[in-house]
Each structure stands twice: as structure tokens, then as C-alpha cells.
Enzyme design. Structure first.
Site, short mmCIF file in Angstrom:
data_model
loop_
_atom_site.label_atom_id
_atom_site.label_comp_id
_atom_site.label_asym_id
_atom_site.label_seq_id
_atom_site.Cartn_x
_atom_site.Cartn_y
_atom_site.Cartn_z
N ASP B 29 0.85 -1.20 0.00
CA ASP B 29 0.00 0.00 0.00
C ASP B 29 0.88 1.24 0.00
O ASP B 29 1.81 1.34 0.81
CB ASP B 29 -0.85 0.04 1.28
CG ASP B 29 -2.08 -0.83 1.19
OD1 ASP B 29 -2.29 -1.49 0.15
OD2 ASP B 29 -2.86 -0.85 2.18
N LYS B 86 -8.09 0.76 -5.33
CA LYS B 86 -9.27 0.19 -4.68
C LYS B 86 -10.56 0.90 -5.08
O LYS B 86 -10.61 2.13 -5.14
CB LYS B 86 -9.12 0.30 -3.15
CG LYS B 86 -8.11 -0.66 -2.55
CD LYS B 86 -8.09 -0.49 -1.04
CE LYS B 86 -6.90 -1.18 -0.38
NZ LYS B 86 -6.99 -2.63 -0.37
N GLY B 158 -5.23 -2.99 8.74
CA GLY B 158 -4.94 -1.85 9.59
C GLY B 158 -4.74 -2.19 11.05
O GLY B 158 -4.71 -1.31 11.91
N ARG B 170 -6.43 -20.40 6.65
CA ARG B 170 -6.65 -21.76 7.15
C ARG B 170 -8.07 -22.22 6.83
O ARG B 170 -8.29 -23.37 6.46
CB ARG B 170 -6.45 -21.81 8.67
CG ARG B 170 -5.02 -21.97 9.09
CD ARG B 170 -5.00 -22.47 10.54
NE ARG B 170 -3.66 -22.42 11.10
CZ ARG B 170 -2.71 -23.31 10.85
NH1 ARG B 170 -2.95 -24.30 10.01
NH2 ARG B 170 -1.53 -23.20 11.41
N GLY B 219 -3.02 -7.38 8.17
CA GLY B 219 -2.37 -7.55 9.46
C GLY B 219 -0.91 -7.96 9.40
O GLY B 219 -0.27 -8.20 10.43
N GLY B 240 -0.17 -3.63 3.99
CA GLY B 240 -0.78 -2.31 3.98
C GLY B 240 -0.06 -1.37 4.90
O GLY B 240 1.04 -0.88 4.60
N SER B 241 -0.63 -1.17 6.08
CA SER B 241 -0.06 -0.23 7.04
C SER B 241 1.30 -0.69 7.56
O SER B 241 2.07 0.11 8.07
CB SER B 241 -1.04 -0.07 8.21
OG SER B 241 -2.37 -0.11 7.74
#
Lengths: 204, 299
Positions: B29, B86, B158, B170, B219, B240-241
Site C-alpha cells: 500500500d 481500490k 490496519g 486456514r 495484518g 498495507g499499514s
């Protein structure tokens, strides 16, 4: 009686990209494939495939793990090397618009993303010059994804496939072959068979 | 120069094929051209252009929408790797705008505020390929049936907390495994329950995996998180973050790229994990109310 060659081991550069597709092709053809991420993985390899992927990412990983020298040494020993799309970019002696060449094993100049962005990715049929002993040209179905183009072929290499409009998309220099498309995702086995045959021949 | 005149563009092979080329790589990101350059320099295989990273969207609240086209163009001009962007779930018009901008992939994303509570975008109607999120097999196959050429398990964007990402990948794998060896009758019942064609279920069970490339998202904050994702069977990772909220973004980005390649090699993982400074702070899942979980968006 035909001379029986030992079965070659083909390495597939596995730092990033569609290496699993190439490995599947090799296994379908009955050949042992080995993932190559570090120089040690090249020991005992008789031929090498540089897969499709992002050439900028692959370039960094090759340098970071000191793979450039041993791959060049492998080529020098006569092992065949096939590069598809990003792999062909890694093989080229020149890259248009500034990027430094990586392996400089194929005397061509390539232009990255030569057709444009993803919306210009395409499928087509093209004629590929015969690679085997029979020398027969063959029509092959080719998928181009944000593909490079070979904009110049130097004196040591030879163009072996072009689009209908004449743009060159494959070139060969002895046992080094660079192609701008992806036989590994269409399942066209011609170039893989060629690589295996060359690797077997080099084995003696 | 564009594709040759008689060639076919935007076929399933070109759409799903680009995702195949991204495998074993990291998609990052980025919110501006400078970050995009850092990502490319670190070895990212693509960037996701967005206005705010998920952790900021979470913090700021309000409605999160498609990014400003100027910002996307700026990023396209700055890097040579693929640029994704996005659109809101069900927002056909945002997707049309992104297609007109010639982005390489559209992410119909739960990180943005959904625009339609009944329908996702009919992705078959677009020339540009789509990636979508999933939490389980049914959700993945519904998106693929709508035309998604790439999937990502959602995780919880996030948070810097990988627990939901692990749960989702999973779950997909376990649900495919549970259908293996089942009779046609059972598979037809499963297809009906998941609201997808039987043929798609059959194809998935036969392959033993989703029929398109599947990345892990939501995550991932460290090289070890990326390696864990690969170990669980991901084809690659979205971060991302986790990168630009880390103490040392460039080093963290490069280390996550190395870890995604060398996920099987623990000594390399140890080497690249060292000296990165503080990772993004992260959020414990219990502190996020169910209603505020982004992964619950979409169905």
C-alpha cells in the site's frame, strides 16, 4: 540404438514469479526440477529457467543473494538457459530507457512494458522458428502480459519469433533463449522440450 | 505501442496471468509517489495506490472512497511496476473510473466503505482484472464466479495483527480439504449452499486450491508474518499499514520482500528480521467491536 543420456536436472529461478508453473511443465515432461533461490541451489544443475515475474523485483533479489555470477558461470559451462518475459529482460545485454543489464547473456536490447499497461496484455498465435534439429517452424499460442519487446538483435543473437506486425518477441544465442511470452501458462511444451534436449546434450 | 490489432486483449488468461506473475512477491500500500518509489526500490511486485492506509482509515472513521485520479496518475508515472487501486464494494462507477485510468488491477475492497449492500461488482463486464477479499471458501468462489481473477484472504486490515489473516487462509484450505473425495451429490449440495456453480466447486476440489492466485492480506507487519503467510500456502502477500507505519519503512519493506522469497530458510529470516526497529504498534482483536471489523464487510 539411441545413446541413453542421463536425465538432466533443470533449475528454475524461484526468487519471485511463476516458477511453479515452469516446474509443473518440467515434471509433466518427466524431468527433475529444482527451485533456485541461492547460489548453492545451482550446484549440479544442467539447465536453468528464468520465469515470468516482475523484473525489477527479480533483479534486486538476484543481486542481493549474489546469483548473477554463478548463473553467468553456468552459461559459460554450456548449460542452456530459457528466460520468459521478465526472464528475457534479465538475460538481455541492454535494457531500453536506462536500466542496467543484469546477466548480459543474450545479445539483444529489450524494452520493458513495451505494449503498455495491463489493458494491453494480449493473446495471439505466432510462428516460432524451429529450435530442434529438424528446424521446422511451428505456430504457437502465446500470452503476453505487460510484456517486453526485443527492439534490437545484436550480431551474436538471432530473432526466432515475431508478431504479425514484425515486432520481435523471441531471440536465441546458442543455448540461450529469451522469449517475451509465457508458454508455461498456455502449456505449450516446445521451448521446454528444447531446453531439456540441450541440457541432455550438454551432459553428453 | 499497444497490442497488435488482431490479438485478443482482456482474456481470462491475461487477467489471471498477471496475478501469476506477481506470485512469490509483495504488494505494498502506498499513498503517494515517494512511497511508491520506496516500495519499488525495496522489491515490491506491485503497489496499491490509496489515499490513506487502513490503519489511518480505521483511526479517522468516516466514509472511505476511491482515491483521487491525480494521485493514482502520479504513482503510475513514478514507478514501472503494476499499479493497483481500490474501489468500494459494489461501486461500478468507481471501478469504471479506475479502468479508464488504466490501472493494472482493481481491488474491490472492504477496506473502503461498501457502496452496495446486496451486490458486488459484476467483474466479468470489465476489461481490467479484479482482486477481491475472502474469509472462507464460499466467499472466494462467489467472487471468482463474479469474475475476480485473483483473491486475497482478508485478515483484518490496519491492525498489524495477523491472527485474522491466519484464520482466513486456514479456513479456505480446510474447507477445500473437507470436500476432497466427496461424492458428486455432496459437492452439488456444497455448491448450492455456497451459491456457486457445481463446476467451480469441482474444479477447486480437483486442484486442491482456489482456482486463481491467492495472496494473504490484513495484518502483516513483519518479515516473519510474511513467511508465516507463505508457509500457510499463500501465493504472495499484501502489506498495507505494516510498512509505512513501521519505524524504518524502506528497511522493513525490503526485509518483507526477502522473507517472502526465503520463507523456508529460517537463518535468512533471522538475518533480515534484525535491526528493523519498531514495527507498527498493532491492535489486539478483542478491542475491536464486531461492527467495526472491516473483514465483516462483503459476503
Amino acid at each position: 540404438m539411441a545413446k541413453r543420456h542421463p536425465t538432466p536436472i533443470i533449475g528454475v529461478l524461484a526468487v519471485q514469479g511463476d516458477f511453479a508453473e515452469h516446474i509443473r511443465m518440467l515434471e509433466t515432461l518427466g524431468v527433475a526440477a529444482r527451485e533456485v533461490r541461492l547460489p548453492a541451489d545451482l550446484a549440479g544443475v544442467d539447465g536453468l529457467i528464468l520465469p515470468g515475474g516482475e523484473s525489477t523485483a527479480m533483479r534486486k533479489l538476484l543481486h542481493r543473494w549474489d546469483l548473477v555470477k554463478p548463473i553467468k558461470a553456468l552459461a559459460k559451462r554450456g548449460a542452456p538457459i530459457l528466460g520468459t518475459c521478465a526472464g528475457a529482460i534479465l538475460l538481455a545485454t541492454k535494457i531500453a530507457d536506462g536500466d542496467e543489464p543484469v546477466l548480459s547473456l543474450l545479445d539483444v536490447e529489450v524494452r520493458r512494458n513495451a505494449f503498455g499497461r495491463q489493458l494491453e496484455s494480449f493473446e495471439t498465435n505466432l510462428v516460432m522458428e524451429g529450435l530442434g534439429n529438424d528446424g521446422r517452424s511451428r505456430t504457437t499460442h502465446a500470452v503476453f502480459i505487460r510484456a517486453p519487446e526485443i527492439v534490437n538483435v545484436g550480431p551474436s543473437a538471432r530473432a526466432v519469433a515475431a508478431l504479425e506486425d514484425g515486432r520481435i518477441v523471441a531471440a536465441r544465442q546458442g543455448r540461450i533463449l529469451g522469449i517475451a511470452f509465457h508458454p508455461e501458462i498456455t502449456g505449450e511444451t516446445g521451448v521446454h522440450r528444447w531446453l531439456i534436449a540441450e541440457a541432455s546434450a550438454a551432459l553428453g | 505501442m499497444p497490442a497488435p490489432k488482431r490479438a485478443k486483449t482482456s482474456t481470462w488468461a491475461t487477467k489471471s496471468g498477471l496475478a501469476q506473475m506477481l506470485k512469490g512477491g509483495v504488494i505494498m500500500d502506498v499513498v503517494n509517489p515517494a512511497e511508491a518509489k520506496i516500495a519499488e526500490e525495496a522489491g515490491a511486485v506491485a503497489v496499491m495506490a490509496l489515499e490513506r492506509v487502513p490503519s489511518d482509515i480505521r483511526r479517522d472513521g468516516g466514509v472511505a472512497r476511491m482515491s483521487d485520479p491525480d494521485m493514482i496518475k502520479g504513482i503510475q508515472a513514478a514507478v514501472s511496476i503494476p499499479v493497483m487501486a481500490k474501489a468500494r464494494i459494489g461501486h461500478e462507477s468507481e471501478a469504471r473510473i479506475l479502468e479508464a485510468l488504466d490501472v493494472d488491477y482493481i481491488d474491490e475492497s472492504e477496506v473502503l466503505t461498501p457502496a452496495d449492500d446486496r451486490f458486488h461488482i459484476n467483474k466479468h463486464d470489465f476489461k481490467v482484472p479484479f482482486v477481491c477479499g475472502c474469509k472462507d471458501l464460499g466467499e472466494a468462489l462467489r467472487r471468482i464466479n463474479e469474475g475476480a481473477a485473483m483473491m486475497r484472504t482478508k485478515g483484518e486490515a490496519g491492525t498489524g495483527n495477523i491472527v485474522e489473516a491466519v484464520r482466513h487462509i486456514r479456513t479456505v484450505a480446510e474447507e477445500i480439504a473437507a470436500l476432497k473425495g466427496q461424492s458428486e451429490k455432496r459437492l452439488r449440495a456444497a455448491a448450492k449452499e455456497m451459491r456457486v456453480p457445481y463446476e467451480l466447486v469441482k474444479l477447486t476440489v480437483k486442484a486442491g486450491r482456489l482456482p486463481v492466485v491467492n495472496f494473504v492480506a490484513g495484518g502483516i507487519a513483519t518479515p516473519a508474518d510474511a513467511a508465516l503467510s507463505m508457509w500457510l500456502g499463500a501465493d504472495g502477500v499484501f502489506v498495507g499499514s505494516g510498512i509505512f507505519k513501521a519505524k524504518k519503512p524502506a528497511n522493513t519493506a525490503a526485509a518483507i520482500v526477502q522473507a517472502t522469497t526465503h520463507w523456508k530458510n529460517a537463518s535468512i529470516l533471522a538475518e533480515v528480521s534484525a535491526g528493523l526497529g519498531e514495527a507498527m504498534k498493532g491492535i489486539e482483536m478483542r478491542t475491536i467491536p464486531e461492527g467495526e471489523r472491516l473483514s465483516k464487510r462483503g459476503w
